[in-house]
Write a protein that holds these residues in place. Structure first.
Motif, PDB file in Angstrom:
ATOM      1  N   MET A   1       2.129  -8.971  -1.096  1.00  0.00           N
ATOM      2  CA  MET A   1       3.048  -7.708  -1.470  1.00  0.00           C
ATOM      3  C   MET A   1       2.515  -6.871  -2.517  1.00  0.00           C
ATOM      4  O   MET A   1       1.712  -7.542  -3.537  1.00  0.00           O
ATOM      5  CB  MET A   1       4.432  -8.340  -1.749  1.00  0.00           C
ATOM      6  N   ARG A   2       2.891  -5.686  -2.563  1.00  0.00           N
ATOM      7  CA  ARG A   2       2.473  -4.829  -3.741  1.00  0.00           C
ATOM      8  C   ARG A   2       3.606  -4.442  -4.728  1.00  0.00           C
ATOM      9  O   ARG A   2       3.491  -3.208  -5.070  1.00  0.00           O
ATOM     10  CB  ARG A   2       1.851  -3.571  -2.995  1.00  0.00           C
ATOM     11  N   HIS A   3       4.350  -5.511  -4.921  1.00  0.00           N
ATOM     12  CA  HIS A   3       5.234  -5.135  -5.883  1.00  0.00           C
ATOM     13  C   HIS A   3       5.016  -4.745  -7.359  1.00  0.00           C
ATOM     14  O   HIS A   3       3.782  -5.709  -7.687  1.00  0.00           O
ATOM     15  CB  HIS A   3       6.386  -6.125  -5.936  1.00  0.00           C
ATOM     16  N   ARG A   4       5.040  -3.808  -7.823  1.00  0.00           N
ATOM     17  CA  ARG A   4       4.571  -3.291  -9.186  1.00  0.00           C
ATOM     18  C   ARG A   4       2.994  -3.193  -9.270  1.00  0.00           C
ATOM     19  O   ARG A   4       2.660  -3.143 -10.579  1.00  0.00           O
ATOM     20  CB  ARG A   4       5.329  -4.414 -10.284  1.00  0.00           C
ATOM     21  N   ASN A   5       2.402  -3.014  -8.298  1.00  0.00           N
ATOM     22  CA  ASN A   5       1.157  -2.324  -8.367  1.00  0.00           C
ATOM     23  C   ASN A   5       0.990  -1.142  -7.954  1.00  0.00           C
ATOM     24  O   ASN A   5       0.877  -0.636  -7.003  1.00  0.00           O
ATOM     25  CB  ASN A   5       0.168  -3.373  -7.357  1.00  0.00           C
ATOM     26  N   LYS A   6       1.158  -0.179  -8.743  1.00  0.00           N
ATOM     27  CA  LYS A   6       1.109   1.331  -8.954  1.00  0.00           C
ATOM     28  C   LYS A   6      -0.575   1.822  -8.626  1.00  0.00           C
ATOM     29  O   LYS A   6      -0.408   2.891  -7.975  1.00  0.00           O
ATOM     30  CB  LYS A   6       1.867   1.778 -10.247  1.00  0.00           C
ATOM     31  N   THR A   7      -1.198   1.279  -9.331  1.00  0.00           N
ATOM     32  CA  THR A   7      -2.750   1.901  -9.377  1.00  0.00           C
ATOM     33  C   THR A   7      -3.259   1.831  -8.017  1.00  0.00           C
ATOM     34  O   THR A   7      -3.189   0.828  -7.348  1.00  0.00           O
ATOM     35  CB  THR A   7      -3.483   1.286 -10.427  1.00  0.00           C
ATOM     36  N   ALA A   8      -3.837   2.954  -7.339  1.00  0.00           N
ATOM     37  CA  ALA A   8      -4.695   2.764  -6.015  1.00  0.00           C
ATOM     38  C   ALA A   8      -6.051   2.420  -6.556  1.00  0.00           C
ATOM     39  O   ALA A   8      -6.592   2.959  -7.551  1.00  0.00           O
ATOM     40  CB  ALA A   8      -4.509   4.036  -5.434  1.00  0.00           C
TER      41      ALA A   8
END
Length: 172
Positions: A1-8
């Protein structure tokens, strides 16, 4: 899951990513419009808009922050002298991303990222629109390639004959 991972992450380490985005920001400031992949454009937009906000602030600390990120004093000067004053009345949303479609070689989605308020870009955008409006409403059937070649062959001897007569006229 990518919760709270904003940076690409863009498949790069943090240092490489920071350098890539700084170079993209420099190119955007310098040229006003760049063509890149959609993921890189989306990663660049928040940074570019923060740089414009620094440019609108305009104090010494903002200039030093911009030079520290961009690493080019002349590009930072252009940011503070041209780009930021063009966006002084806009509260945000200084960049526009336009999707172009897939790249031919690897099918990567491409995009153009550009400044919304920069005055030099508006003139270039309007020129092709004006040409498109002047085109005739009814299109004629295109000529066959063989007919075009025959027309060129007929026109070429006439042009050569006219040149010879004009040269002969000058000699006499």
């Amino acid at each position: 899951m990518r919760h709270r991972n904003k940076t690409a992450k863009l498949k790069r380490t943090a240092d490489q990513r920071r350098a890539l985005l700084a170079n993209l920001a420099c190119s955007l400031i310098e040229h006003g419009r760049i063509r890149t992949t959609l993921a890189k454009a989306k990663a660049l937009r928040p940074l570019a808009e923060k740089l414009v906000t620094l440019g609108k602030r305009g104090d010494l600390h903002a200039r030093r922050q911009a030079v520290a990120f961009l690493r080019h004093k002349d590009v930072a000067k252009k940011l503070f002298d041209e780009v930021a004053p063009a966006a002084k009345d806009r509260p945000g949303g200084y960049c526009r991303i336009t999707k172009l479609g897939a790249r031919m070689t690897d099918s990567a989605p491409m995009a153009i990222i550009e400044w919304v308020d920069l005055p030099g870009l508006d003139e270039a955008d309007e020129a092709p629109v004006a040409v498109a409006e002047e085109s005739p409403a009814v299109e004629e059937a295109p000529e066959k390639p063989a007919a075009k070649k025959a027309a060129k062959k007929k026109a070429a001897p006439k042009a050569e004959a006219e040149e010879e007569t004009s040269e002969a006229g000058e000699v006499k």
